[in-house]
Motif scaffolding. Structure first.
Motif, PDB file in Angstrom:
ATOM      1  N   CYS A  75      37.992  45.186  43.979  1.00 50.47           N
ATOM      2  CA  CYS A  75      37.700  43.883  44.249  1.00 50.47           C
ATOM      3  C   CYS A  75      36.196  43.672  44.338  1.00 50.47           C
ATOM      4  CB  CYS A  75      38.234  43.293  45.740  1.00 50.47           C
ATOM      5  SG  CYS A  75      37.646  44.492  47.022  1.00 50.47           S
ATOM      6  N   GLY A  76      35.739  42.393  43.956  1.00 43.54           N
ATOM      7  CA  GLY A  76      34.437  42.054  44.108  1.00 43.54           C
ATOM      8  C   GLY A  76      33.571  42.030  42.737  1.00 43.54           C
ATOM      9  N   TRP A  77      34.178  42.558  41.885  1.00 41.67           N
ATOM     10  CA  TRP A  77      33.598  42.801  40.396  1.00 41.67           C
ATOM     11  C   TRP A  77      33.237  41.566  39.922  1.00 41.67           C
ATOM     12  CZ3 TRP A  77      32.361  47.186  37.078  1.00 41.67           C
ATOM     13  CH2 TRP A  77      32.282  46.913  35.676  1.00 41.67           C
ATOM     14  N   LEU A  78      31.892  41.170  39.500  1.00 38.00           N
ATOM     15  CA  LEU A  78      31.712  39.877  38.801  1.00 38.00           C
ATOM     16  C   LEU A  78      30.559  40.218  37.471  1.00 38.00           C
ATOM     17  CD1 LEU A  78      32.568  36.846  38.767  1.00 38.00           C
ATOM     18  CD2 LEU A  78      30.231  36.490  39.947  1.00 38.00           C
ATOM     19  N   GLU A  79      30.676  39.471  36.492  1.00 41.11           N
ATOM     20  CA  GLU A  79      29.578  39.503  35.383  1.00 41.11           C
ATOM     21  C   GLU A  79      29.549  40.930  34.837  1.00 41.11           C
ATOM     22  OE1 GLU A  79      25.748  37.478  36.467  1.00 41.11           O
ATOM     23  OE2 GLU A  79      24.848  38.490  34.627  1.00 41.11           O
ATOM     24  N   GLY A  80      30.555  41.543  34.448  1.00 44.32           N
ATOM     25  CA  GLY A  80      30.617  42.792  33.824  1.00 44.32           C
ATOM     26  C   GLY A  80      29.920  43.638  34.699  1.00 44.32           C
ATOM     27  N   GLY A  81      30.025  43.630  35.983  1.00 44.06           N
ATOM     28  CA  GLY A  81      29.534  44.552  36.856  1.00 44.06           C
ATOM     29  C   GLY A  81      28.095  44.661  37.147  1.00 44.06           C
ATOM     30  N   LEU A  82      27.610  43.512  36.838  1.00 42.24           N
ATOM     31  CA  LEU A  82      26.118  43.434  37.399  1.00 42.24           C
ATOM     32  C   LEU A  82      25.916  42.674  38.725  1.00 42.24           C
ATOM     33  CD1 LEU A  82      24.403  42.054  34.046  1.00 42.24           C
ATOM     34  CD2 LEU A  82      23.894  44.017  35.045  1.00 42.24           C
ATOM     35  N   VAL A  83      27.127  42.232  39.092  1.00 46.61           N
ATOM     36  CA  VAL A  83      27.006  41.149  40.248  1.00 46.61           C
ATOM     37  C   VAL A  83      28.262  41.693  41.199  1.00 46.61           C
ATOM     38  CG1 VAL A  83      27.240  38.812  41.270  1.00 46.61           C
ATOM     39  CG2 VAL A  83      25.924  39.304  39.278  1.00 46.61           C
ATOM     40  N   SER A  84      28.065  41.995  42.364  1.00 51.53           N
ATOM     41  CA  SER A  84      29.118  41.882  43.428  1.00 51.53           C
ATOM     42  C   SER A  84      29.167  40.443  44.080  1.00 51.53           C
ATOM     43  CB  SER A  84      28.587  42.763  44.789  1.00 51.53           C
ATOM     44  OG  SER A  84      28.706  44.315  44.116  1.00 51.53           O
ATOM     45  N   SER A  85      30.343  39.783  44.006  1.00 52.27           N
ATOM     46  CA  SER A  85      30.383  38.627  44.463  1.00 52.27           C
ATOM     47  C   SER A  85      31.335  38.452  45.787  1.00 52.27           C
ATOM     48  CB  SER A  85      31.351  37.547  43.436  1.00 52.27           C
ATOM     49  OG  SER A  85      31.978  36.748  43.963  1.00 52.27           O
ATOM     50  N   TYR A  86      30.418  37.956  46.597  1.00 51.97           N
ATOM     51  CA  TYR A  86      31.271  37.699  48.006  1.00 51.97           C
ATOM     52  C   TYR A  86      32.672  36.848  48.019  1.00 51.97           C
ATOM     53  CZ  TYR A  86      27.156  38.981  50.946  1.00 51.97           C
ATOM     54  OH  TYR A  86      26.197  40.144  51.701  1.00 51.97           O
ATOM     55  N   GLU A  87      32.637  35.928  47.106  1.00 47.97           N
ATOM     56  CA  GLU A  87      33.825  35.078  47.152  1.00 47.97           C
ATOM     57  C   GLU A  87      34.736  35.967  46.147  1.00 47.97           C
ATOM     58  OE1 GLU A  87      30.885  33.663  46.445  1.00 47.97           O
ATOM     59  OE2 GLU A  87      30.869  32.177  47.990  1.00 47.97           O
ATOM     60  N   LYS A  88      34.572  36.383  45.037  1.00 46.56           N
ATOM     61  CA  LYS A  88      35.403  37.284  44.541  1.00 46.56           C
ATOM     62  C   LYS A  88      36.004  38.272  44.975  1.00 46.56           C
ATOM     63  CE  LYS A  88      36.819  38.270  39.726  1.00 46.56           C
ATOM     64  NZ  LYS A  88      36.731  39.846  39.812  1.00 46.56           N
ATOM     65  N   PHE A  89      35.286  38.826  46.080  1.00 49.17           N
ATOM     66  CA  PHE A  89      35.581  40.169  46.904  1.00 49.17           C
ATOM     67  C   PHE A  89      36.747  39.558  47.697  1.00 49.17           C
ATOM     68  CE2 PHE A  89      35.507  43.150  49.967  1.00 49.17           C
ATOM     69  CZ  PHE A  89      35.265  44.307  49.822  1.00 49.17           C
ATOM     70  N   VAL A  90      36.790  38.636  48.364  1.00 51.84           N
ATOM     71  CA  VAL A  90      37.909  38.140  49.327  1.00 51.84           C
ATOM     72  C   VAL A  90      39.075  37.695  48.468  1.00 51.84           C
ATOM     73  CG1 VAL A  90      36.403  37.938  51.459  1.00 51.84           C
ATOM     74  CG2 VAL A  90      36.954  36.002  49.746  1.00 51.84           C
ATOM     75  N   MET A  91      38.789  36.969  47.051  1.00 51.53           N
ATOM     76  CA  MET A  91      39.780  36.604  46.260  1.00 51.53           C
ATOM     77  C   MET A  91      40.760  37.680  45.750  1.00 51.53           C
ATOM     78  SD  MET A  91      37.303  33.608  44.339  1.00 51.53           S
ATOM     79  CE  MET A  91      38.111  33.624  42.977  1.00 51.53           C
ATOM     80  N   ASP A  92      39.782  38.820  45.062  1.00 50.19           N
ATOM     81  CA  ASP A  92      40.763  39.943  44.596  1.00 50.19           C
ATOM     82  C   ASP A  92      41.258  40.524  45.804  1.00 50.19           C
ATOM     83  OD1 ASP A  92      39.487  39.137  41.878  1.00 50.19           O
ATOM     84  OD2 ASP A  92      37.815  40.676  42.539  1.00 50.19           O
ATOM     85  N   ALA A  93      40.775  40.620  46.837  1.00 47.51           N
ATOM     86  CA  ALA A  93      41.203  41.647  47.787  1.00 47.51           C
ATOM     87  C   ALA A  93      42.708  40.961  48.246  1.00 47.51           C
ATOM     88  CB  ALA A  93      40.398  41.610  49.149  1.00 47.51           C
ATOM     89  N   ASP A  94      42.681  39.548  48.284  1.00 42.95           N
ATOM     90  CA  ASP A  94      43.891  38.917  48.540  1.00 42.95           C
ATOM     91  C   ASP A  94      44.934  39.301  47.531  1.00 42.95           C
ATOM     92  OD1 ASP A  94      45.448  36.687  49.831  1.00 42.95           O
ATOM     93  OD2 ASP A  94      45.348  35.881  47.725  1.00 42.95           O
ATOM     94  N   GLN A  95      44.432  39.228  46.155  1.00 44.74           N
ATOM     95  CA  GLN A  95      45.548  39.647  45.029  1.00 44.74           C
ATOM     96  C   GLN A  95      46.035  41.050  44.936  1.00 44.74           C
ATOM     97  OE1 GLN A  95      46.860  37.630  42.173  1.00 44.74           O
ATOM     98  NE2 GLN A  95      46.142  36.393  43.797  1.00 44.74           N
ATOM     99  N   LEU A  96      45.314  41.835  45.802  1.00 42.76           N
ATOM    100  CA  LEU A  96      45.797  43.195  46.025  1.00 42.76           C
ATOM    101  C   LEU A  96      47.163  43.341  46.656  1.00 42.76           C
ATOM    102  CD1 LEU A  96      42.418  45.074  46.232  1.00 42.76           C
ATOM    103  CD2 LEU A  96      43.570  44.778  44.295  1.00 42.76           C
ATOM    104  N   GLY A  97      47.361  42.139  47.456  1.00 42.01           N
ATOM    105  CA  GLY A  97      48.675  42.284  47.995  1.00 42.01           C
ATOM    106  C   GLY A  97      49.770  42.399  46.915  1.00 42.01           C
ATOM    107  N   THR A  98      49.468  41.543  45.875  1.00 41.78           N
ATOM    108  CA  THR A  98      50.636  41.398  44.817  1.00 41.78           C
ATOM    109  C   THR A  98      50.888  42.799  44.304  1.00 41.78           C
ATOM    110  OG1 THR A  98      49.194  41.173  42.995  1.00 41.78           O
ATOM    111  CG2 THR A  98      49.885  39.217  44.167  1.00 41.78           C
TER     112      THR A  98
END
Lengths: 513, 513
Positions: A381-404
């Protein structure tokens, strides 16, 4: 809810026992134990060709162990043909050496409810690793700081579906390069009670990681147990640099786990075809894992594969692509045949924003990793822009998807309750199931439900501001960081760790390269 | 590029042959022919339990054929036990009747390069079906019109990875309900040359669909070939309504294909468990397909499964969930054991916007459908907000992602070129592959590349306006609609179709229900 463990943190000592009675830690799911098959894209013939070719690569082309004369001596003694820094490994030797590596191992957390089993049918999820930048909806993209690092550790600790605190969740660029690892480890050890990774950027930093772990867990415990899993990248193609191997040597000697991982953008660091890339991946992992076993037979290691494709128009790495999926599926088969735990996958994307592109690419990557039989997923979770960026929003978005992934892995229940024949009889043609007894008995656990995404009627959603996923995630980030409280910890242990960090920092002048 | 066919439209007649020399149609991929295995989530024992239970449902509970005395007569004659409108089908009878349905069939397009093979290892992709609303970035959400409908047909025609023009790509709500089908069919027949679907909302509208197809293809051709695949929804649980069955009867008699499809939100129209839902799906499809074969043995049909989960908090249907994936995988296995083509999957999402939620859910759905062995994927692009909305932007976003399915399905090339040993030898440790001969020979086709997503460096992307995926898609939509030109068509045929539409409209007063 047997998948969820660790509502309360455990720790030793009278003071912490008293603290325990008041502090409640956050719900965390147990690592995934698959009850579904793996997806096997390669047939037996294809696997044998790749395995044969990988041995040809090792014997005929060889691998370089650079600036590491001791490694060359070890290889020579093991029976390899060493010419300069080039190590030619006779067919079969590397695979034979790999046989002493365990097929699975336990990585201990300071909260034993959060120990993880790496290998077998399991999947352990760890957050993004390495970005120098962070992004959030309000502040945009900027260099990461130690405060960002601590925030991501907190978010990881509070993420139900994340089993592991990870390592360099972002680079704390405001701390000198030679001292960062100390602050990063201290954050993982004190702000979370999930398992964590050690530093690999210098052998001495790996030594510090072991030393701090001994403070946290006790000397004897660390000697006898694995408490860190660290990331050893191979300098693909076919090159093992002295610094990374130095860190590997420290960890293997200390019985601490290492992911031995080719880092490949296909077409640049490996051939442009899937079978060619798999051949190189296997050759590199065989050589790296064999080397770990030369250092210490039985040292826990993971077959790593960070591989993605390239946009041949621009040279940019691309993510969530079909070719990356092919390689991830194939490498899983090769890892299982080698009897090693497998690391691959992640919330990969090339997008600059946590938008639809990011989510398409990420979902493609997460799904393939689950079905490929991955045992350890870094960057989950949290990976953005080819790994150049840790994204706060994407961290929680992805972390939620990990439930699937957790629910997908459970497979299909075929007991009497699962068959639901009584429900079918009760309702019959033209009826509906919402009110029937079987539905009432099962509705709480029957379907996975996102904690983040929008399920509201259009009108309600519009009245509440017509927010997109990024906006919902930005709110979640703020709420989580506001709600955060640290897991219990023996204050004496924390003081000892802080003293170690202060002492080590005082021994070195700041360095920024 | 053997996957891409049909650069030029074919048609008959001197005038159209002259037109052909000047008009170039748009590149379109051939339907997917899988070279990868299916993902089989259920073991033999589970499959046998579900098959046994489905037969129990048919025999013991039965199914309702409502307002359809002729159907009851047919069932009675076939050996079913009919009580009122309830048809109890003895164990084994429905499966035996299904045996006359073909395991695959060709649906012809007016451009023969765009014919599709439905069944086997193939996957045919068709756009979203049924939404009363449309959304675009500029105009927001609004009721769909005939102009919208025509726009979506144009976008579908221009989408390289879409094989099928679909049916009700949105509801043209500005046209009377009883006349819409005429305008919709005319649009598919004249604005595209891909295969299309017929109307099912009334048996007479199915008759009109057959009549217009006879104008387009010729009477004899339609008698002897399948030129439409239409969507017959089952009124789950276990109910077959007279109108839908009436449309099925028209199509089966005319040897035109029908998707016989349960429409299920799990927990509402079926049991809340996966195995229970699969049991009901199989029972419903067995009954529906058996009925089609009672009408005309050998009529082409598809095993349909539109199944998703429900949010038990709000009652909203949810998409891209693990349970939907389990059902999609399992139903594919059941369809293959029954020897029928399989319809499922789509660009499903619950989001109100083409944002990250939409893309996560859609990618989850598309990936599972590919691996589940789906043969006909309706809703493959453009679906938004639980199917209430056809989204212009999401249409082109999803259509681009469909390219990943094509490349995934190709599997791994294991020939000498795929193995790339020469490249590995040429480059060696520490080198790079970008310039090597093997890369140069393969780079154009090696990696799938999005035509839409952002692969640019951060700085370029920021300078160009820091656009998200929706913004890029909005531009694409405008450009495509501006670039559109119709495929060649014999003007006499177009006039005949237009005259038929005008005639039929003049025969009926407008009706809006």
């Amino acid at each position: 809810m047997n998948e969820v463990a660790g509502r309360r943190a455990r720790s030793g000592g009278g003071a912490s026992r008293r603290a325990e009675r008041t502090a409640v830690s956050f719900e965390s799911a147990r690592f995934i134990q698959r009850n579904i098959p793996n997806f096997e894209i390669l047939n037996e013939e294809a696997l044998q060709i790749i395995e044969w070719n990988a041995e040809t690569v090792l014997e005929e082309i060889g691998v370089n162990f650079v600036e590491n004369p001791a490694a060359l001596d070890l290889w020579r003694a093991a029976g390899a043909d060493v010419k300069g820094e080039r190590v030619h490994i006779p067919r079969g030797l590397a695979r034979k050496l790999c046989a002493t590596a365990p097929s699975s191992f336990t990585q201990h957390a300071r909260n034993p409810d959060r120990n993880v089993e790496v290998g077998g049918r399991n999947l352990v999820l760890a957050p993004v690793y390495g970005p120098p930048f962070v992004r959030d909806a309000e502040g945009g993209r900027r260099y990461a700081t130690l405060e960002d690092f601590q925030n991501f550790v907190k978010l990881g600790y509070m993420s139900k579906w994340l089993h592991h605190s990870g390592g360099t969740v972002c680079e704390p660029t405001d701390v000198p390069v030679n001292k960062r690892h100390l602050d990063m480890l201290l954050a993982h050890m004190t702000l979370s009670d999930k398992p964590y990774m050690g530093s690999v950027t210098e052998p001495s930093r790996a030594e510090d990681s072991v030393a701090m772990s001994k403070i946290l867990f006790g000397n004897d415990f660390v000697d006898q147990n694995t408490v860190m899993t660290s990331l050893i990248n191979i300098n693909s193609p076919l090159t093992f640099d002295g610094i990374m191997m130095g860190a590997l040597e420290v960890y293997a000697k200390a019985n601490q786990a290492a992911i031995i991982s080719p880092f490949i953008v296909g077409g640049a660091m490996a051939p442009v075809t899937v079978a060619g890339t798999l051949t190189q991946v296997l050759a590199e992992v065989l050589a790296g894992v064999a080397y770990s076993q030369l250092i210490r037979p039985g040292a826990p290691v993971i077959f790593g594969a960070f591989v993605t494709s390239i946009d041949m128009n621009s040279g940019a790495p691309t993510f969530g692509t079909p070719e990356a999926a092919h390689i991830t599926y194939g490498a899983g088969q090769l890892a299982r045949r080698l009897g090693l735990p497998y690391r691959s996958g992640g919330s990969f994307c090339g997008s600059k924003l946590p938008d639809a592109q990011a989510a398409y690419e990420t979902a493609n990557s997460l799904n393939m990793a689950l079905l490929a039989g991955v045992n350890f997923m870094l960057h989950a979770c949290g990976w953005l822009e080819g790994g150049l960026v840790s994204s706060y929003e994407k961290f929680v978005m992805d972390a939620d998807q990990l439930g699937t992934l957790h629910h997908l892995a459970q497979g299909v229940m075929m007991d009497t309750n699962g068959q639901a024949m009584d429900a079918l009889r009760e309702v019959g043609p033209g009826g509906h199931f919402l009110g029937c007894e079987h539905t009432q008995a099962n509705f709480k656990s029957a379907f996975w439900r996102s904690d983040l995404l929008d399920y509201k009627p259009f009108e309600t959603w519009a009245e509440e501001g017509a927010r997109d996923t990024q906006a919902l995630a930005a709110e979640r980030v703020k709420k989580q960081l506001a709600d955060y409280h640290a897991p219990d910890m023996d204050p004496a242990k924390r003081e000892e760790l802080e003293a170690f960090v202060a002492q080590r920092k005082s021994e070195m002048p700041d360095a920024f390269i």
